[in-house]
Motif scaffolding. Sequence first.
Motif, PDB file in Angstrom:
ATOM      1  N   SER A   1      38.099  40.719  38.585  1.00 25.30           N
ATOM      2  CA  SER A   1      36.984  41.650  38.384  1.00 25.30           C
ATOM      3  C   SER A   1      37.703  42.861  37.679  1.00 25.30           C
TER       4      SER A   1
ATOM      5  N   LEU B   1      42.488  45.488  35.719  1.00 28.95           N
ATOM      6  CA  LEU B   1      41.559  44.518  36.097  1.00 28.95           C
ATOM      7  C   LEU B   1      42.419  43.887  37.492  1.00 28.95           C
TER       8      LEU B   1
ATOM      9  N   CYS C   1      42.434  41.144  40.872  1.00 27.91           N
ATOM     10  CA  CYS C   1      42.329  39.702  41.310  1.00 27.91           C
ATOM     11  C   CYS C   1      42.469  39.600  42.743  1.00 27.91           C
TER      12      CYS C   1
ATOM     13  N   THR D   1      37.124  37.340  33.725  1.00 25.28           N
ATOM     14  CA  THR D   1      36.771  38.844  33.509  1.00 25.28           C
ATOM     15  C   THR D   1      36.535  39.102  32.059  1.00 25.28           C
TER      16      THR D   1
END
Length: 124
Positions: free
Chosen positions: A6, A19, A21, A118
Amino acid sequence: VQLQASGGGLVQAGGSLRLSCATSRPTVSRPIMGWFRQAPGKEREFVAAIHWWTDTTYYKESVKGRFGISRDNAKNRVYLQLNSLEAEDTAVYYCVRSRWSILGRMDSTDVQYWGQGTLVTVSS
């Protein structure tokens, strides 16, 4: 193995994103987590990797000094900090787990598990 990435989004050139994870905890025999990316019309490429237990890292040459990979052992998360973003960084970013235990550059055949990706879009 869970890999849920995300944090992607639209950002202007020069901006930053982080980011994240979510992952099931890596094992001693499978300790390498990493990030790949795939730009439009291009093949997936390695970006960065981290050894979960030693916290050592390895980067694609072109992102050194701009990107930072890290992990949170308590939260079972891997992060990729993206700084000084350029239009060429636009891509879908994938969280991965390596099938090997040695840290270094990976190609797609070294990946045992892929997350869903993403999207990072950098506007110039």
